[in-house]
Design an enzyme around this catalytic site. Structure first.
Site, PDB file in Angstrom:
ATOM      1  N   HIS A 125      -3.766  -5.028   0.193  1.00 15.73           N
ATOM      2  CA  HIS A 125      -3.238  -5.573   1.260  1.00 15.73           C
ATOM      3  C   HIS A 125      -3.233  -7.139   1.461  1.00 15.73           C
ATOM      4  CE1 HIS A 125      -2.711  -1.908   3.949  1.00 15.73           C
ATOM      5  NE2 HIS A 125      -3.660  -1.611   2.988  1.00 15.73           N
ATOM      6  N   GLU A 151      -1.985  -9.503   3.197  1.00 15.83           N
ATOM      7  CA  GLU A 151      -2.033  -9.898   4.482  1.00 15.83           C
ATOM      8  C   GLU A 151      -3.117 -10.558   4.940  1.00 15.83           C
ATOM      9  OE1 GLU A 151      -1.915  -5.349   5.433  1.00 15.83           O
ATOM     10  OE2 GLU A 151      -1.001  -6.742   3.722  1.00 15.83           O
ATOM     11  N   CYS A 190       0.794  -1.189   0.111  1.00 16.41           N
ATOM     12  CA  CYS A 190      -0.056  -0.161  -0.008  1.00 16.41           C
ATOM     13  C   CYS A 190       0.873   1.287  -0.002  1.00 16.41           C
ATOM     14  CB  CYS A 190      -1.056  -0.166   1.299  1.00 16.41           C
ATOM     15  SG  CYS A 190      -2.345   1.124   0.955  1.00 16.41           S
TER      16      CYS A 190
END
Length: 543
Positions: A515, A517, A382
């Site tokens: 993102h 994750e 990001c």
């Protein structure tokens, strides 16, 4: 019809209600049941999207674009079931919706009150969209006795009566503290906590007792007697060596058995927890070790990067290596005596995560430059990708390259985009509008270059990843940046928005606007994190 498990907490916060909910769901899944977990948050924010990470930890984003509590990340990581906007509600959202109805005249002139209007809204949230589920686990934030939690406890009480006792089970988490000077565990906090929730009309069926020492049989019997539960329903919860051992630990202590018995359901056949045993085998028996430097601005509170931390651990599980995370404050490199080299040289890889605001950005850019020049594996997420692009632009001679997020700039390599396409159609955003819910949020598709590094990592050229940001890399600088060696290897399907950049002349240099994750799981690590840790492992063998 779905059965409901209500998870409450007493004495203090941070007793692990989220991990309890996720672990119970994992154990029930291992028996073949279909589960969904929901979080009730008592605060008055509509969602945590505008809250500081130091106040609330990370904001977790779902595929459908909801900004939610970080516990939903635990739910997804432990169950593999994608959370939805309907799985997290706050008091702020409930009151907003009730007041909107009242202004429209939906209540036909009635006096709007906590009971029945607020409690009815809470019950509607709990009961909505449960077709095809065996269990719905509802975690109530805060602690029993908090004034903010009272409407939720009352709604829980009403639901137990509405649905019937055979359809609901109450699991209460408490603290059994070890008093060092006395040399013993104390059960009174648990007794008082259970007395408090029972006085509100909710008798717990199962107690999860957090403790630093094993609970002796005499104290366990005492808790059972004074809290009106079977002795077998007093579940000991010692600190675990890894959060991924918690499902196994709670199963050994009998948590899922006691919940099933409280529902009057059989405890056979036994659950298949082999995938959790496989995860723990990789955690307990690593075949290597790497150190990852995470250069961020919220490093004082690791919960601000909760999903990121777990995704790095998942990458370690995929490679059977131990991942040591070194949290580095980006502002260190902005001080006159800041030494990027001595701080980052011991790292086997560098990651620059997301964030908001100008503070620390020059330190992040210095970290990008270090990784690029030293050929150390680099992962920008990001804002981290945006810093990589600004660093690339400056290296290409574009003086003044910066982001409009940080103020006026003659070279807006990163800027606010006001329109983009989603599955729902054209989305618009305007400067000066509300901060909450105005970002590009949720899952969006991207197209990868066929011969790119990231296409090889994913093993495909069409991906979908979750976003949370207001600013985008300016595609007008694409040609200039690619001349300097920074390749745009992933774009939005319409070709307008850069999604991934990489450096082909670097061992591992990837920046992503999304993102990744959020979609990583211990038993299914995200391919980017698995590849990043593999690159770090290779780097560790070179130094």
């Amino acid at each position: 019809m779905a059965r409901f498990v209500f998870v409450t907490g007493g004495v203090v916060s941070s007793l692990g209600k989220g991990l309890l909910s996720a672990s119970l769901a994992a154990c029930l899944q291992a028996r073949g049941y279909k589960c969904r977990i929901r979080k009730f948050d008592p605060y008055l924010n509509v969602d945590p999207g505008t809250m500081s990470p130091y106040q609330h930890g990370e904001v977790y984003v779902t595929d459908d674009g909801a900004e939610t509590d970080l516990d939903l990340g635990h739910y997804e990581r432990f169950t593999g079931v994608s959370a939805r906007q309907s799985d997290n509600v706050t008091t702020g959202r409930i009151y907003r919706d009730i007041i909107a109805r009242e202004r429209r005249g939906d209540y036909l002139g009635a006096t709007v009150q906590v009971i029945p209007h607020v409690t009815n809204a809470i019950k509607e949230f709990a009961l909505a969209d449960t077709d095809g589920l065996d269990f719905v686990i509802c975690e109530i934030g805060g602690t029993v006795g908090d004034i903010e939690s009272l409407p939720y406890i009352e709604a829980l009480r009403q639901l137990r009566n509405d649905l019937g006792r055979g359809q609901t089970v109450s699991v209460h988490t408490t603290l059994v503290p070890w008093i060092k000077v006395a040399g013993e565990l104390k059960t009174k906090p648990t007794q008082h906590s259970v007395r408090e929730i029972a006085s509100l009309g909710v008798q717990p069926d199962v107690l999860l007792c957090r403790c630093e020492m094993p609970i002796p049989e005499a104290e366990r019997a005492k808790i059972a007697q004074f809290c009106n539960v079977p002795k077998s329903a007093v579940i000991e919860a010692l600190d675990a060596r890894s959060i991924y051992d918690v499902p196994l630990q709670y199963h050994r202590e009998g948590l899922d058995d006691e919940v099933l018995k409280a529902f009057g359901l059989p405890t056979e056949p036994r659950p298949d927890l082999s995938r959790w045993e496989g995860v723990m085998d990789a955690v307990d028996h690593p075949e290597g070790e790497v150190t990852i430097g995470v250069v961020g601005k919220y490093v004082g509170l690791p919960d601000a990067y909760k999903s990121l931390r777990e995704a790095l651990i998942h990458g370690g599980i995929a490679n059977r290596v131990k991942v040591n995370i070194k949290w580095v404050d980006a502002e260190l490199f902005e001080k006159p005596d800041g030494d990027t080299i001595s701080e980052l040289e011991p790292m086997h890889a560098i990651l620059v995560p997301g964030g908001f605001g100008e503070r620390g950005t020059e330190g992040k850019i210095a970290s990008v430059r270090f990784a690029k020049e030293r050929k150390v594996p680099f992962f920008g997420i990001c804002l981290g990708m945006q810093m990589a692009c600004i660093e690339g632009a400056r290296a290409a001679g574009i003086e003044g390259a910066s982001s409009t997020e940080f103020g006026d700039t003659p070279e807006p390599v990163v800027g606010m985009i006001t329109e983009w396409m989603s599955e729902e159609g054209l989305q618009e955003r305007r400067a000066g509008g509300d901060l909450g819910g105005t970002m590009r949020l949720g899952a969006y598709e991207a197209t990868l270059g066929g011969n790119s590094h990231v296409a090889a990592i994913y093993g495909k050229t069409q991906i979908s990843e979750r976003h949370r940001h207001r600013y985008e890399v300016n595609a007008h600088y694409k040609a200039d940046l690619e001349k300097s060696g920074l390749v745009f290897s992933g774009m939005s399907p319409d070709g307008r928005l850069p999604e991934i950049v990489e450096r082909p002349d670097h061992p591992w240099f990837v920046g992503v606007q999304f993102h990744p994750e959020y979609k990583s799981r211990p038993f299914d690590p995200h391919p980017l994190f698995a590849s990043f840790i593999a690159a770090a492992l290779k780097q560790s063998r070179l130094v």
